[in-house]
Design an enzyme around this catalytic site. Sequence first.
Site, PDB file in Angstrom:
ATOM      1  N   CYS A  22       0.806  -1.222   0.000  1.00  0.00           N
ATOM      2  CA  CYS A  22       0.000   0.000   0.000  1.00  0.00           C
ATOM      3  C   CYS A  22       0.838   1.271   0.000  1.00  0.00           C
ATOM      4  O   CYS A  22       0.300   2.358  -0.227  1.00  0.00           O
ATOM      5  CB  CYS A  22      -0.937  -0.001   1.202  1.00  0.00           C
ATOM      6  SG  CYS A  22      -2.099  -1.395   1.227  1.00  0.00           S
ATOM      7  N   HIS A 101      11.942   1.001   6.483  1.00  0.00           N
ATOM      8  CA  HIS A 101      11.750  -0.418   6.198  1.00  0.00           C
ATOM      9  C   HIS A 101      12.258  -1.216   7.392  1.00  0.00           C
ATOM     10  O   HIS A 101      13.416  -1.100   7.768  1.00  0.00           O
ATOM     11  CB  HIS A 101      12.502  -0.815   4.926  1.00  0.00           C
ATOM     12  CG  HIS A 101      12.066  -2.126   4.346  1.00  0.00           C
ATOM     13  ND1 HIS A 101      12.184  -3.312   5.016  1.00  0.00           N
ATOM     14  CD2 HIS A 101      11.482  -2.432   3.157  1.00  0.00           C
ATOM     15  CE1 HIS A 101      11.714  -4.293   4.268  1.00  0.00           C
ATOM     16  NE2 HIS A 101      11.278  -3.785   3.139  1.00  0.00           N
ATOM     17  N   HIS A 251      -2.433  19.928   6.186  1.00  0.00           N
ATOM     18  CA  HIS A 251      -3.307  18.845   5.737  1.00  0.00           C
ATOM     19  C   HIS A 251      -2.620  17.499   5.971  1.00  0.00           C
ATOM     20  O   HIS A 251      -1.389  17.396   5.921  1.00  0.00           O
ATOM     21  CB  HIS A 251      -3.652  18.999   4.244  1.00  0.00           C
ATOM     22  CG  HIS A 251      -4.174  20.348   3.887  1.00  0.00           C
ATOM     23  ND1 HIS A 251      -5.392  20.825   4.315  1.00  0.00           N
ATOM     24  CD2 HIS A 251      -3.620  21.348   3.140  1.00  0.00           C
ATOM     25  CE1 HIS A 251      -5.588  22.052   3.847  1.00  0.00           C
ATOM     26  NE2 HIS A 251      -4.524  22.391   3.139  1.00  0.00           N
ATOM     27  N   HIS A 255      -2.921   6.820   4.645  1.00  0.00           N
ATOM     28  CA  HIS A 255      -3.347   5.633   3.907  1.00  0.00           C
ATOM     29  C   HIS A 255      -4.574   5.010   4.575  1.00  0.00           C
ATOM     30  O   HIS A 255      -4.599   4.784   5.787  1.00  0.00           O
ATOM     31  CB  HIS A 255      -2.192   4.645   3.839  1.00  0.00           C
ATOM     32  CG  HIS A 255      -2.595   3.238   3.615  1.00  0.00           C
ATOM     33  ND1 HIS A 255      -3.336   2.851   2.529  1.00  0.00           N
ATOM     34  CD2 HIS A 255      -2.373   2.117   4.338  1.00  0.00           C
ATOM     35  CE1 HIS A 255      -3.544   1.549   2.591  1.00  0.00           C
ATOM     36  NE2 HIS A 255      -2.984   1.096   3.688  1.00  0.00           N
ATOM     37  N   ASN A 288     -10.501   0.812   0.756  1.00  0.00           N
ATOM     38  CA  ASN A 288      -9.041   0.819   0.815  1.00  0.00           C
ATOM     39  C   ASN A 288      -8.494   0.586  -0.586  1.00  0.00           C
ATOM     40  O   ASN A 288      -8.374  -0.552  -1.043  1.00  0.00           O
ATOM     41  CB  ASN A 288      -8.545  -0.266   1.775  1.00  0.00           C
ATOM     42  CG  ASN A 288      -7.036  -0.232   1.951  1.00  0.00           C
ATOM     43  OD1 ASN A 288      -6.340   0.516   1.281  1.00  0.00           O
ATOM     44  ND2 ASN A 288      -6.532  -1.052   2.852  1.00  0.00           N
TER      45      ASN A 288
END
Length: 345
Positions: A22, A101, A251, A255, A288
């Site tokens: 995503c 990561h 703003h 996700h 989603n």
Amino acid sequence: MIVNHYRLRSSVRTYNLGGMGCSAGVIAVELARDLLQVHRGARALVVSTENLTQNWYLGAERSMLVGNALFRMGGSAVLMTNVPADVPRCRYRLAHVVRTHVGADDQAYDAIFEMEDVTGARGVKLSKNIMDVAGGALKRNLTELAPLVLPLREQARFFAHLGLHLWQQQRGWAWAWRGGARGASGTSDPHRRRGAGASRSTPSRPPRPLLPAGTPSASASGPSSTAAALGAAAASPPGPYVPDFHTAFEHFCFHTGGRPVIDVLEKALDLTTVDVEASRYALRVYGNTSSASVWYEMEFLEAAGRMRSGDRTWQLAFGSGFKCNSAVWVALRDVPPAPDVIREG
């Protein structure tokens, strides 16, 4: 498909970032930025899509069925450029991209995992620990992003809070060792073991410590209760300092990983319902849509007439791996509202 449909010239370079999860949209933006820094006078088209067909699960394992109900088809396209003549038409400038990561950790690696169930049906498994993994990745991402976007006064507050936290921790443990463990327990003082009175070398009472607000005083509870209270205070230092991200962004586009994800981010980052309205809108109307979701939210902010020149927007996306990626955009001009674009699902 795009090159073939529009009959683009053969010199156009294409890159496929499939399998990035995503957060692929933010990763693609970073790749496009790096390419544009090398190739002058160029444009890059970033297309983010979510295709359910490849990973549609046909088995009966509950942890792998969640994806069928959660994800939806979606897509977006963003044109990036370094051509000076294009600047008057550009809406935004890319300020920062921060990628995190944590795939070296086994728990994070297994949080979102493509696999086969016992019957051989292939799908994507979502772990129950995914929220904990996401929280750890977000913390690391913010550690790198915050110094880039927060004003100096907010950074100073953070370091002041950190110093106070370390000072309280040292004071608490030091008193617990001197007063609580050595004097208040009644087991390490040899005179107390013999039943005799305290020796002259033993102070009549330990020095009064600095008690946190709300901690019972020694006169009310006795030295044993005070030692226990201070031990608990030292073992439970103040919570982590949450910077005021309104000083860095106007703003927020998070996700749309699900309503619990948005709820946790709203609470953890101390945001308002207006701050996460774009994320809730995209989730309610479109579902989603994976890597494209942050651009659905940007469209909502534009259509609602909220995007003004100089406004800063934070795009935050989580993905398998496990990854947490941030992109910061600065509006170059006012975007006219388009209320007809806003849908209600």
